[in-house]
Design an enzyme around this catalytic site. Structure first.
Site, mmCIF file in Angstrom:
data_model
loop_
_atom_site.group_PDB
_atom_site.id
_atom_site.type_symbol
_atom_site.label_atom_id
_atom_site.label_comp_id
_atom_site.label_asym_id
_atom_site.label_seq_id
_atom_site.Cartn_x
_atom_site.Cartn_y
_atom_site.Cartn_z
ATOM 1 N N LYS A 22 -22.846 -70.469 -9.639
ATOM 2 C CA LYS A 22 -21.847 -69.459 -9.261
ATOM 3 C C LYS A 22 -21.803 -68.320 -10.277
ATOM 4 O O LYS A 22 -21.873 -67.149 -9.916
ATOM 5 C CB LYS A 22 -20.472 -70.122 -9.178
ATOM 6 C CG LYS A 22 -19.312 -69.150 -9.197
ATOM 7 C CD LYS A 22 -17.992 -69.875 -9.334
ATOM 8 C CE LYS A 22 -16.832 -68.950 -9.565
ATOM 9 N NZ LYS A 22 -16.745 -68.457 -10.959
ATOM 10 N N ASN A 23 -21.672 -68.668 -11.556
ATOM 11 C CA ASN A 23 -21.461 -67.616 -12.546
ATOM 12 C C ASN A 23 -22.703 -66.753 -12.763
ATOM 13 O O ASN A 23 -22.587 -65.618 -13.226
ATOM 14 C CB ASN A 23 -20.964 -68.216 -13.865
ATOM 15 C CG ASN A 23 -19.502 -68.639 -13.767
ATOM 16 O OD1 ASN A 23 -18.810 -68.288 -12.811
ATOM 17 N ND2 ASN A 23 -19.037 -69.404 -14.745
ATOM 18 N N ARG A 93 -12.454 -62.685 -9.602
ATOM 19 C CA ARG A 93 -12.480 -62.320 -11.011
ATOM 20 C C ARG A 93 -13.721 -61.494 -11.372
ATOM 21 O O ARG A 93 -13.646 -60.465 -12.025
ATOM 22 C CB ARG A 93 -12.462 -63.621 -11.820
ATOM 23 C CG ARG A 93 -12.428 -63.440 -13.286
ATOM 24 C CD ARG A 93 -11.042 -63.127 -13.762
ATOM 25 N NE ARG A 93 -11.110 -62.437 -15.030
ATOM 26 C CZ ARG A 93 -10.176 -61.622 -15.465
ATOM 27 N NH1 ARG A 93 -9.093 -61.403 -14.760
ATOM 28 N NH2 ARG A 93 -10.302 -61.026 -16.626
ATOM 29 N N CYS A 117 -9.116 -66.544 -10.621
ATOM 30 C CA CYS A 117 -8.370 -67.672 -11.186
ATOM 31 C C CYS A 117 -7.549 -67.213 -12.382
ATOM 32 O O CYS A 117 -8.086 -66.740 -13.385
ATOM 33 C CB CYS A 117 -9.344 -68.775 -11.612
ATOM 34 S SG CYS A 117 -9.971 -69.706 -10.201
ATOM 35 N N ARG A 122 -6.373 -62.951 -19.117
ATOM 36 C CA ARG A 122 -7.816 -62.734 -19.276
ATOM 37 C C ARG A 122 -8.092 -61.251 -19.535
ATOM 38 O O ARG A 122 -8.418 -60.488 -18.631
ATOM 39 C CB ARG A 122 -8.566 -63.257 -18.033
ATOM 40 C CG ARG A 122 -8.380 -64.752 -17.871
ATOM 41 C CD ARG A 122 -9.011 -65.308 -16.617
ATOM 42 N NE ARG A 122 -10.437 -65.527 -16.739
ATOM 43 C CZ ARG A 122 -11.196 -66.059 -15.775
ATOM 44 N NH1 ARG A 122 -10.667 -66.400 -14.635
ATOM 45 N NH2 ARG A 122 -12.486 -66.234 -15.963
ATOM 46 N N ILE A 124 -9.756 -57.638 -20.817
ATOM 47 C CA ILE A 124 -11.130 -57.104 -20.732
ATOM 48 C C ILE A 124 -11.357 -56.015 -21.784
ATOM 49 O O ILE A 124 -12.194 -55.137 -21.630
ATOM 50 C CB ILE A 124 -11.481 -56.593 -19.308
ATOM 51 C CG1 ILE A 124 -10.501 -55.512 -18.836
ATOM 52 C CG2 ILE A 124 -11.535 -57.729 -18.304
ATOM 53 C CD1 ILE A 124 -11.028 -54.737 -17.624
ATOM 54 N N GLN A 126 -12.860 -56.113 -24.552
ATOM 55 C CA GLN A 126 -14.217 -56.076 -25.124
ATOM 56 C C GLN A 126 -15.205 -55.394 -24.174
ATOM 57 O O GLN A 126 -16.159 -54.756 -24.610
ATOM 58 C CB GLN A 126 -14.702 -57.490 -25.474
ATOM 59 C CG GLN A 126 -13.860 -58.174 -26.522
ATOM 60 C CD GLN A 126 -13.815 -57.389 -27.838
ATOM 61 O OE1 GLN A 126 -14.843 -57.107 -28.441
ATOM 62 N NE2 GLN A 126 -12.611 -57.021 -28.248
ATOM 63 N N ASP A 307 -14.905 -74.717 -18.639
ATOM 64 C CA ASP A 307 -14.891 -74.954 -17.188
ATOM 65 C C ASP A 307 -15.068 -76.432 -16.835
ATOM 66 O O ASP A 307 -15.017 -76.793 -15.659
ATOM 67 C CB ASP A 307 -15.986 -74.116 -16.500
ATOM 68 C CG ASP A 307 -15.594 -72.654 -16.385
ATOM 69 O OD1 ASP A 307 -14.445 -72.311 -16.718
ATOM 70 O OD2 ASP A 307 -16.444 -71.843 -15.950
ATOM 71 N N ARG A 400 -14.043 -71.405 -3.783
ATOM 72 C CA ARG A 400 -14.591 -70.264 -4.532
ATOM 73 C C ARG A 400 -15.908 -70.621 -5.195
ATOM 74 O O ARG A 400 -16.723 -69.746 -5.453
ATOM 75 C CB ARG A 400 -13.669 -69.931 -5.714
ATOM 76 C CG ARG A 400 -12.516 -69.087 -5.434
ATOM 77 C CD ARG A 400 -11.744 -68.964 -6.754
ATOM 78 N NE ARG A 400 -10.436 -68.431 -6.525
ATOM 79 C CZ ARG A 400 -10.177 -67.126 -6.405
ATOM 80 N NH1 ARG A 400 -11.118 -66.256 -6.525
ATOM 81 N NH2 ARG A 400 -8.956 -66.713 -6.161
#
Ligand code: UD1
Length: 421
Positions: A22-23, A93, A117, A122, A124, A126, A307, A400
């Site tokens: 997925k990632n 996300r 999620c 979370r 951002i 950076q 995860d 997802r």
């Protein structure tokens, strides 16, 4: 809303084939924006995050063709739109990768802030720092990030990340691929999907080296052309099935994995008393009798992945003794599932970023709700191991990121059905 109904306390046995990661998929598909020509991407998981992403890409002008199950041909040559549909972007996300990809191709992008999620705050910052150092003017509103080429143009630069961030590393790689000069990312994330993204882009003509180490170098090239690329197997999906077998007991061959990517997970399962045999592209797991307690601390790769925190917690809840689980990436992640596990009989004490898990011989079926993707996976594992019937509500979170999870588990002998309200 859909839910899973599980009748537990049955060992799993047989074979399961792991889908594409997925990632990696959610990084590689938007990276195709940088390519003029057709990208044939194989081993793409059929999960809702990928379906949303493909809708977003189609909506901004990409031509998407499904060639065979798991194979998608993406042609982004004629994209002109740099402001993707906000409603779709907010559904997931990883839509923040559209920022790096669109900026990298067009020198501008206007992208809504992502959803997905929400197990923790979370930020951002950076990603934004990286874009700025590459020469972008970045304007952040409450809902949008608006990126434009600054007055001096976009150019490679040295970017030292203040935290090891997968998302920032991916976004900066994409933004830097087509701009002049060399970009060096220091303190980069080293996850397997970073390497997969770099391999994909290099296959299409990019010049990226060092992916998988903490220094990634990107020499800008003028253009990328089409090609064929197969996504790596999903480390976390594989880890989830391994944890399921550890928790329920049984004997399963987990196929289509890269065992090296799994070491950080299998080493902990071995410590808990599970028998693991690595083959070239599969892993056999045998789990018999009570698991032993252990200590796990999550870290960026090659550490134990955040995860997998929730799934290993279920194993700890069934192990003999008191386990210690420390979350170093997303401190608030325990709250997505620990209360639910407690309803099933788990004994978990949370103190800051550490959970002390006192194992019990059994968990008991209950009606519980998934609050995010991996929490949902953990509750399914708990349901598979528990006595009696478990109902896991909010199946959409699980969908997802897990392709065909019900059928895969049924093929291993699980009693699980998906019900719609
Ligand atoms: C990715 C994964 C997600 C996984 C996470 C950590 C994808 C699509 N998602 O998420 O499944 O849980 O890595 O392995 O690959 N941070 C900042 N500022 C930033 C970015 C991050 O402070 O600009 C912090 C985060 O709050 C977190 C840590 O850095 O504490 C790591 O986050 P990051 O690696 O960026 O996670 P994601 O890329 O969002």
């Amino acid at each position: 809303m859909a839910r899973y109904e599980i009748t537990g306390a049955r060992p799993l046995s047989g074979e399961v084939t792991i889908s594409g990661a997925k990632n990696a998929a959610v990084a590689i598909l938007p990276a195709a924006i940088l390519v003029r020509g057709k990208c044939r991407v194989e081993n793409v998981p059929d999960i809702s995050d990928v379906r949303i992403l493909l809708n977003i890409l189609q909506d901004i002008g990409a031509v998407v063709t499904r060639e065979a199950p798991g194979t998608i041909v993406l042609d982004c040559t004629n994209i002109t739109e740099t402001c993707p549909n906000a409603e779709l972007v907010r559904k997931m996300r990883a839509s923040y990768y559209l920022m790096g990809a669109l900026m990298g191709r067009f020198g501008k992008a206007n992208v809504a802030l992502p959803g997905g999620c929400n197990f923790a705050s979370r930020p951002i910052d950076q990603h934004i720092k990286g874009f700025r150092l590459l020469g972008a003017d970045v304007e952040e509103t409450e809902d949008y990030v608006n990126l434009k080429t600054g007055t001096e143009g976009l150019r490679g630069n040295r970017i030292s990340l203040d935290v090891v961030s997968v998302g920032a590393t991916v976004n900066i790689i994409m933004a830097a691929t087509l701009i002049p000069g060399q970009t060096v990312i220091e303190n980069a994330a080293k996850e397997p999907h970073i390497v997969d993204l770099a391999n994909f882009l290099n296959t299409m003509g990019a010049n990226i080296s060092g992916a998988g180490t903490d220094t990634v170098k990107i020499r800008g090239v003028e253009s990328l052309q089409g090609g064929t690329y197969a996504i790596i197997p999903d480390q976390i999906e594989a880890g989830t099935y391994l944890a399921a077998v550890a928790a329920t007991g049984g004997n399963v061959l987990v196929k289509n994995v890269i065992p090296k990517h799994m070491d950080c997970i299998t080493s902990k399962l071995q410590e808990m008393g599970v028998n693991i045999i690595n083959y070239d592209d599969s892993i056999r797991i045998r789990s018999q009798g009570r698991l032993s307690c252990c200590t796990v601390k999550t870290h960026p790769y090659p550490g134990f992945p955040t995860d997998m925190q929730a799934q290993i917690c279920v194993c700890m809840a069934l192990a003999d003794g008191v386990s210690r689980l420390t979350e170093n990436v997303y401190e608030t992640r325990f709250f997505g599932y620990c209360t639910e596990l407690q309803e099933m009989g788990a004994e978990i004490m949370i103190n800051g970023k550490t959970a002390m898990v006192t194992g019990h011989e059994k968990l008991y079926g209950a009606e519980v709700s998934a609050h995010d993707l991996r929490a949902g996976a953990a509750l399914i594992i708990a349901g598979l191991a528990a006595e009696g019937k478990t109902v896991v509500c909010n199946a959409h979170f699980v969908e997802r990121g897990y392709e065909n999870i019900v059928q895969k588990l049924k093929d291993l002998g699980a009693q699980i059905v998906r019900m719609e309200d």
